[in-house]
Design a protein around this motif. Structure first.
Motif, PDB file in Angstrom:
ATOM      1  N   GLY A 146      17.025  77.297 -29.360  1.00  0.00           N
ATOM      2  CA  GLY A 146      17.145  78.745 -29.315  1.00  0.00           C
ATOM      3  C   GLY A 146      18.428  79.300 -29.900  1.00  0.00           C
ATOM      4  N   GLY A 150      18.432  81.342 -33.272  1.00  0.00           N
ATOM      5  CA  GLY A 150      18.856  82.731 -33.154  1.00  0.00           C
ATOM      6  C   GLY A 150      19.911  83.095 -34.180  1.00  0.00           C
ATOM      7  N   ARG A 154      19.233  85.975 -36.887  1.00  0.00           N
ATOM      8  CA  ARG A 154      20.120  87.147 -36.961  1.00  0.00           C
ATOM      9  C   ARG A 154      20.676  87.327 -38.369  1.00  0.00           C
ATOM     10  NH1 ARG A 154      20.373  85.445 -31.684  1.00  0.00           N
ATOM     11  NH2 ARG A 154      20.207  87.147 -30.141  1.00  0.00           N
ATOM     12  N   THR A 270       6.824  85.406 -28.679  1.00  0.00           N
ATOM     13  CA  THR A 270       7.279  85.220 -27.299  1.00  0.00           C
ATOM     14  C   THR A 270       8.356  84.147 -27.231  1.00  0.00           C
ATOM     15  OG1 THR A 270       5.153  85.911 -26.397  1.00  0.00           O
ATOM     16  CG2 THR A 270       6.562  84.585 -24.964  1.00  0.00           C
ATOM     17  N   LYS A 273      11.657  85.663 -28.672  1.00  0.00           N
ATOM     18  CA  LYS A 273      12.276  86.645 -27.769  1.00  0.00           C
ATOM     19  C   LYS A 273      12.859  85.965 -26.524  1.00  0.00           C
ATOM     20  CE  LYS A 273       8.658  89.391 -27.736  1.00  0.00           C
ATOM     21  NZ  LYS A 273       7.793  90.555 -27.386  1.00  0.00           N
ATOM     22  N   THR A 274      12.189  84.928 -26.043  1.00  0.00           N
ATOM     23  CA  THR A 274      12.646  84.246 -24.830  1.00  0.00           C
ATOM     24  C   THR A 274      13.865  83.371 -25.091  1.00  0.00           C
ATOM     25  OG1 THR A 274      10.386  84.221 -23.960  1.00  0.00           O
ATOM     26  CG2 THR A 274      11.962  82.689 -22.968  1.00  0.00           C
ATOM     27  N   TYR A 275      13.846  82.625 -26.185  1.00  0.00           N
ATOM     28  CA  TYR A 275      14.871  81.600 -26.417  1.00  0.00           C
ATOM     29  C   TYR A 275      16.029  82.079 -27.283  1.00  0.00           C
ATOM     30  CZ  TYR A 275      12.062  78.010 -24.149  1.00  0.00           C
ATOM     31  OH  TYR A 275      11.371  77.273 -23.223  1.00  0.00           O
ATOM     32  N   THR A 276      15.859  83.179 -28.010  1.00  0.00           N
ATOM     33  CA  THR A 276      16.958  83.683 -28.841  1.00  0.00           C
ATOM     34  C   THR A 276      17.455  85.043 -28.380  1.00  0.00           C
ATOM     35  OG1 THR A 276      15.635  84.897 -30.471  1.00  0.00           O
ATOM     36  CG2 THR A 276      15.898  82.516 -30.813  1.00  0.00           C
ATOM     37  N   LYS A 277      16.716  85.659 -27.452  1.00  0.00           N
ATOM     38  CA  LYS A 277      17.064  86.981 -26.912  1.00  0.00           C
ATOM     39  C   LYS A 277      16.972  88.090 -27.953  1.00  0.00           C
ATOM     40  CE  LYS A 277      17.857  84.770 -23.144  1.00  0.00           C
ATOM     41  NZ  LYS A 277      16.779  84.693 -22.128  1.00  0.00           N
ATOM     42  N   LEU A 278      16.227  87.860 -29.014  1.00  0.00           N
ATOM     43  CA  LEU A 278      15.963  88.931 -29.968  1.00  0.00           C
ATOM     44  C   LEU A 278      14.868  89.846 -29.416  1.00  0.00           C
ATOM     45  CD1 LEU A 278      16.101  86.768 -33.201  1.00  0.00           C
ATOM     46  CD2 LEU A 278      17.643  88.657 -32.677  1.00  0.00           C
ATOM     47  N   THR A 279      14.826  91.070 -29.920  1.00  0.00           N
ATOM     48  CA  THR A 279      13.906  92.084 -29.401  1.00  0.00           C
ATOM     49  C   THR A 279      12.733  92.302 -30.358  1.00  0.00           C
ATOM     50  OG1 THR A 279      15.028  93.907 -30.526  1.00  0.00           O
ATOM     51  CG2 THR A 279      15.891  93.243 -28.358  1.00  0.00           C
ATOM     52  N   ASP A 282      14.050  93.762 -33.430  1.00  0.00           N
ATOM     53  CA  ASP A 282      14.658  92.730 -34.280  1.00  0.00           C
ATOM     54  C   ASP A 282      13.586  92.005 -35.079  1.00  0.00           C
ATOM     55  OD1 ASP A 282      17.298  93.160 -33.371  1.00  0.00           O
ATOM     56  OD2 ASP A 282      17.002  91.808 -31.673  1.00  0.00           O
TER      57      ASP A 282
END
Length: 298
Positions: A146, A150, A154, A270, A273-279, A282
């Protein structure tokens, strides 16, 4: 290659040379298995993944001066290296210095994941060559990857390519460089993040699986070198066939990975979003930055 190809026998050199001379392969002297992730069709009509934007490869420690110049000429000024320090030390393959290129250490696994006990277990799984074993290993990559993934995503979000960016002095282009589990193939961790990128872009699983399987050809010029490294490992010293099974990159393995991604992680969005905290926003931006209309292909 044929439908019955085991992935273990050497390929015909003339066939390898012909395939490597054509897209998606890119020749960078001293670097194995370089491929452009662009020009794949997406679910949106007349939209493809952006050519010349994201590349995948094996590790860069053997890059030549000519290769370094070629990399810069392609606009590849940012490299994400997914290896960990113990891998580089074990086979004396440090991150090289390439003038004008930023190489960012982006390890998928932390140093403690490379204890002798854990390595032995991973080697044993690889040596079976079964799809089930690769899914255990790829699940480990997803569980630990993640933060690294991420960082790469990014970069895609924040550094889009535009007509004003097609110069050698900006950094919209990047290369995901990795030596796969002490090897030179650029197959497993690289294959997972490449699949994530292509999946987010809307590429069909079939084309992504085909891309994954191309490592069968891309790693062939380094076959002897890779096998020589593996045969120094106790598990493989008397079993070269097991060593070669570790290198397989079968189409059906990537198809199984998509089932794993869907069933265990809820699908690519999913997972990300869960493992990288992207939205969600994003992901929308990332998807937009990964594709172009076919009429824009240059």
């Amino acid at each position: 290659m044929t439908a019955t190809d085991s992935g273990l026998e050497p390929l015909d050199p003339a066939y390898v040379a012909d395939v490597l001379s054509r897209p998606p392969f890119v020749q960078i002297p001293g670097v194995c298995n370089v491929r452009d992730l662009g020009s794949y069709p997406t679910a949106t009509p007349d939209v493809v993944t952006k050519p010349g934007y994201a590349y995948r490869s094996a590790e860069l420690s053997g890059i030549t001066e000519e290769g370094a110049r070629k990399m810069v000429s392609l606009g590849i000024l940012t490299v994400f290296d997914l290896r960990s320090d113990p891998e580089m030390r074990k086979y004396s393959s440090p991150i090289p210095t390439i003038e004008g290129v930023e190489i960012i250490p982006t390890p998928v696994f932390k140093n403690e994941d490379y204890s002798p006990e854990k390595l032995t277990k991973k080697f044993e799984l690889y040596a079976t060559g079964t799809t089930e074993s690769f899914m255990i290993l790829y699940s480990q990559i997803l569980d630990h990857g993640g933060p690294a993934f991420g960082t790469i995503l990014r970069h895609v979000r924040d550094k889009p390519n535009s007509p004003l960016s097609f110069t050698a002095r900006v950094r919209p282009y990047f290369l995901i460089a990795v030596v796969s589990q002490f090897l030179l193939a650029g197959k497993d961790r690289t294959g997972v993040i490449a699949a994530i990128l292509l999946k987010l872009a809307g590429v069909d699983n079939h084309f992504i699986s085909q891309d994954y399987s191309l490592t069968r050809v891309g790693r062939e010029p380094e076959r002897a070198k890779v096998l020589g490294r593996l045969l120094k490992e106790p598990l493989f010293a008397a079993n070269s066939e097991a060593a070669m099974r570790m290198l397989t990159s079968r189409y059906e393995t990537m198809r199984a990975f998509f089932n794993l991604l869907e069933e265990k992680y809820g699908g690519v969005e999913t997972y990300v979003k869960t493992y990288t905290k992207l939205t969600d926003e994003d992901l929308k931006t990332i998807r937009s930055n990964l594709v172009v209309p076919t009429k824009s292909r240059m």
